[in-house]
Design a protein around this motif. Structure first.
Motif, PDB file in Angstrom:
ATOM      1  N   ARG A  48       7.207   6.206  -9.436  1.00 49.36           N
ATOM      2  CA  ARG A  48       8.975   6.704  -7.986  1.00 49.36           C
ATOM      3  C   ARG A  48       7.677   5.791  -6.664  1.00 49.36           C
ATOM      4  NH1 ARG A  48      10.445  11.451 -10.264  1.00 49.36           N
ATOM      5  NH2 ARG A  48      10.417  10.038 -11.722  1.00 49.36           N
ATOM      6  N   ARG A  49       6.562   7.355  -6.559  1.00 50.84           N
ATOM      7  CA  ARG A  49       6.248   7.553  -5.293  1.00 50.84           C
ATOM      8  C   ARG A  49       5.394   5.596  -4.906  1.00 50.84           C
ATOM      9  NH1 ARG A  49       2.647  12.794  -5.650  1.00 50.84           N
ATOM     10  NH2 ARG A  49       4.509  14.289  -5.984  1.00 50.84           N
ATOM     11  N   VAL A  50       4.712   4.853  -6.011  1.00 50.08           N
ATOM     12  CA  VAL A  50       4.891   3.566  -5.063  1.00 50.08           C
ATOM     13  C   VAL A  50       5.559   3.148  -4.797  1.00 50.08           C
ATOM     14  CG1 VAL A  50       3.769   1.350  -6.484  1.00 50.08           C
ATOM     15  CG2 VAL A  50       2.242   3.482  -6.991  1.00 50.08           C
ATOM     16  N   GLN A  51       7.416   3.040  -5.420  1.00 51.24           N
ATOM     17  CA  GLN A  51       8.088   2.858  -4.720  1.00 51.24           C
ATOM     18  C   GLN A  51       8.634   2.857  -3.992  1.00 51.24           C
ATOM     19  OE1 GLN A  51       9.978  -0.184  -6.506  1.00 51.24           O
ATOM     20  NE2 GLN A  51       8.120  -0.422  -7.661  1.00 51.24           N
ATOM     21  N   ALA A  52       8.445   4.001  -3.377  1.00 53.64           N
ATOM     22  CA  ALA A  52       9.307   4.523  -2.034  1.00 53.64           C
ATOM     23  C   ALA A  52       7.898   4.299  -0.863  1.00 53.64           C
ATOM     24  CB  ALA A  52       8.897   6.344  -2.682  1.00 53.64           C
ATOM     25  N   GLY A  53       7.088   4.080  -1.481  1.00 50.03           N
ATOM     26  CA  GLY A  53       5.890   4.200  -0.443  1.00 50.03           C
ATOM     27  C   GLY A  53       4.882   5.341   0.244  1.00 50.03           C
ATOM     28  N   THR A  54       5.587   6.163  -1.138  1.00 51.81           N
ATOM     29  CA  THR A  54       4.394   7.607  -0.674  1.00 51.81           C
ATOM     30  C   THR A  54       2.831   7.504  -1.702  1.00 51.81           C
ATOM     31  OG1 THR A  54       5.485   8.457  -2.422  1.00 51.81           O
ATOM     32  CG2 THR A  54       7.060   9.033   0.074  1.00 51.81           C
ATOM     33  N   PHE A  55       2.886   6.554  -2.585  1.00 50.07           N
ATOM     34  CA  PHE A  55       1.865   6.456  -3.408  1.00 50.07           C
ATOM     35  C   PHE A  55       1.325   5.479  -3.004  1.00 50.07           C
ATOM     36  CE2 PHE A  55      -1.226   6.191  -7.190  1.00 50.07           C
ATOM     37  CZ  PHE A  55      -1.641   7.579  -6.634  1.00 50.07           C
ATOM     38  N   PRO A  56       0.028   4.723  -2.797  1.00 49.16           N
ATOM     39  CA  PRO A  56      -1.240   3.131  -2.318  1.00 49.16           C
ATOM     40  C   PRO A  56      -0.225   2.467  -3.597  1.00 49.16           C
ATOM     41  CG  PRO A  56      -2.331   5.511  -1.902  1.00 49.16           C
ATOM     42  CD  PRO A  56      -1.469   5.683  -2.858  1.00 49.16           C
ATOM     43  N   GLY A  57       0.103   1.397  -3.837  1.00 44.81           N
ATOM     44  CA  GLY A  57      -0.031  -0.080  -4.520  1.00 44.81           C
ATOM     45  C   GLY A  57      -0.957  -0.187  -4.803  1.00 44.81           C
ATOM     46  N   PRO A  58      -0.847  -1.008  -6.449  1.00 44.58           N
ATOM     47  CA  PRO A  58      -1.239  -1.836  -7.130  1.00 44.58           C
ATOM     48  C   PRO A  58      -1.685  -2.947  -6.573  1.00 44.58           C
ATOM     49  CG  PRO A  58       0.021  -1.113  -8.470  1.00 44.58           C
ATOM     50  CD  PRO A  58       0.520  -0.684  -6.988  1.00 44.58           C
ATOM     51  N   VAL A  59      -3.114  -3.207  -7.412  1.00 47.40           N
ATOM     52  CA  VAL A  59      -3.112  -4.933  -6.599  1.00 47.40           C
ATOM     53  C   VAL A  59      -3.121  -5.259  -8.559  1.00 47.40           C
ATOM     54  CG1 VAL A  59      -4.697  -4.493  -4.816  1.00 47.40           C
ATOM     55  CG2 VAL A  59      -5.554  -4.465  -7.157  1.00 47.40           C
ATOM     56  N   LYS A  60      -2.306  -6.597  -8.360  1.00 52.14           N
ATOM     57  CA  LYS A  60      -2.610  -7.854  -9.388  1.00 52.14           C
ATOM     58  C   LYS A  60      -3.825  -7.554  -9.828  1.00 52.14           C
ATOM     59  CE  LYS A  60       0.541  -8.267 -12.221  1.00 52.14           C
ATOM     60  NZ  LYS A  60       0.798  -7.479 -12.947  1.00 52.14           N
ATOM     61  N   LEU A  61      -4.928  -7.441 -10.600  1.00 51.70           N
ATOM     62  CA  LEU A  61      -6.398  -8.288 -11.163  1.00 51.70           C
ATOM     63  C   LEU A  61      -6.386  -9.858 -11.849  1.00 51.70           C
ATOM     64  CD1 LEU A  61      -8.539  -5.295 -11.471  1.00 51.70           C
ATOM     65  CD2 LEU A  61      -8.207  -6.355  -9.659  1.00 51.70           C
ATOM     66  N   ALA A  67      -4.683  -2.632 -10.988  1.00 53.82           N
ATOM     67  CA  ALA A  67      -5.558  -1.342 -10.510  1.00 53.82           C
ATOM     68  C   ALA A  67      -5.009  -1.223  -9.348  1.00 53.82           C
ATOM     69  CB  ALA A  67      -6.814  -2.228 -10.938  1.00 53.82           C
ATOM     70  N   TRP A  68      -6.439  -0.052  -9.193  1.00 47.41           N
ATOM     71  CA  TRP A  68      -5.429   1.109  -7.917  1.00 47.41           C
ATOM     72  C   TRP A  68      -6.962   0.437  -7.216  1.00 47.41           C
ATOM     73  CZ3 TRP A  68      -1.946   2.207 -11.272  1.00 47.41           C
ATOM     74  CH2 TRP A  68      -1.110   2.319 -10.843  1.00 47.41           C
ATOM     75  N   ARG A  69      -7.732   0.730  -6.522  1.00 40.84           N
ATOM     76  CA  ARG A  69      -8.704   0.255  -4.836  1.00 40.84           C
ATOM     77  C   ARG A  69      -8.663   1.681  -4.928  1.00 40.84           C
ATOM     78  NH1 ARG A  69      -5.637  -3.115  -2.390  1.00 40.84           N
ATOM     79  NH2 ARG A  69      -6.945  -5.685  -2.649  1.00 40.84           N
ATOM     80  N   ALA A  70     -10.143   2.216  -5.571  1.00 36.63           N
ATOM     81  CA  ALA A  70     -10.494   3.643  -5.594  1.00 36.63           C
ATOM     82  C   ALA A  70     -10.726   3.734  -3.722  1.00 36.63           C
ATOM     83  CB  ALA A  70     -11.855   3.448  -5.799  1.00 36.63           C
ATOM     84  N   GLU A  71     -10.839   2.688  -3.523  1.00 35.34           N
ATOM     85  CA  GLU A  71     -10.724   3.687  -1.387  1.00 35.34           C
ATOM     86  C   GLU A  71      -9.574   4.012  -0.626  1.00 35.34           C
ATOM     87  OE1 GLU A  71     -12.192   0.637  -2.431  1.00 35.34           O
ATOM     88  OE2 GLU A  71     -13.947   0.283  -1.804  1.00 35.34           O
ATOM     89  N   ASP A  72      -8.611   3.499  -1.560  1.00 39.00           N
ATOM     90  CA  ASP A  72      -6.867   3.911  -1.339  1.00 39.00           C
ATOM     91  C   ASP A  72      -6.535   4.636  -1.272  1.00 39.00           C
ATOM     92  OD1 ASP A  72      -6.820   1.170   0.067  1.00 39.00           O
ATOM     93  OD2 ASP A  72      -5.774   0.362  -1.793  1.00 39.00           O
ATOM     94  N   LEU A  73      -7.194   5.627  -2.886  1.00 39.52           N
ATOM     95  CA  LEU A  73      -7.138   6.239  -3.446  1.00 39.52           C
ATOM     96  C   LEU A  73      -7.743   8.111  -3.135  1.00 39.52           C
ATOM     97  CD1 LEU A  73      -6.963   5.579  -7.550  1.00 39.52           C
ATOM     98  CD2 LEU A  73      -5.366   6.281  -5.655  1.00 39.52           C
TER      99      LEU A  73
END
Length: 82
Positions: A48-61, A67-73
């Motif tokens: 829900r937070r990814v969709q709202a833009g309040t949490f970093p989005g994942p990348v498709k490997l 997965a999520w980038r550790a740097e973004d987290l």
């Protein structure tokens, strides 16, 4: 061995055998279960937070790996303390 000494010995042994808390890597990718260790929210709240833009989005490997980038987290966690 008296009960109090036995309980103390068990507690000490239990503490000594616990693994250290996980550390967020400096770089790399984390899958959803790993992300939820560092960000204690539910899976549905995460998305829900990814969709709202309040949490970093994942990348498709790949087609089946997200997965999520550790740097973004790291950046997001640091921003939460501000």
């Amino acid at each position: 061995m008296p009960k109090s000494n036995l309980a103390s010995a068990v507690a000490t042994a239990t503490l000594a055998t616990q693994p250290p808390p996980p550390a967020l890597p400096e770089t790399g990718f984390l899958r959803q279960p790993q992300v939820l260790v560092f960000v204690p929210i539910s899976r549905s709240t995460l998305w829900r937070r990814v969709q709202a833009g309040t949490f970093p989005g994942p990348v498709k490997l790949s087609a089946r790996v997200t997965a999520w980038r550790a740097e973004d987290l790291r950046r997001w966690i640091a921003d939460q303390g501000s």
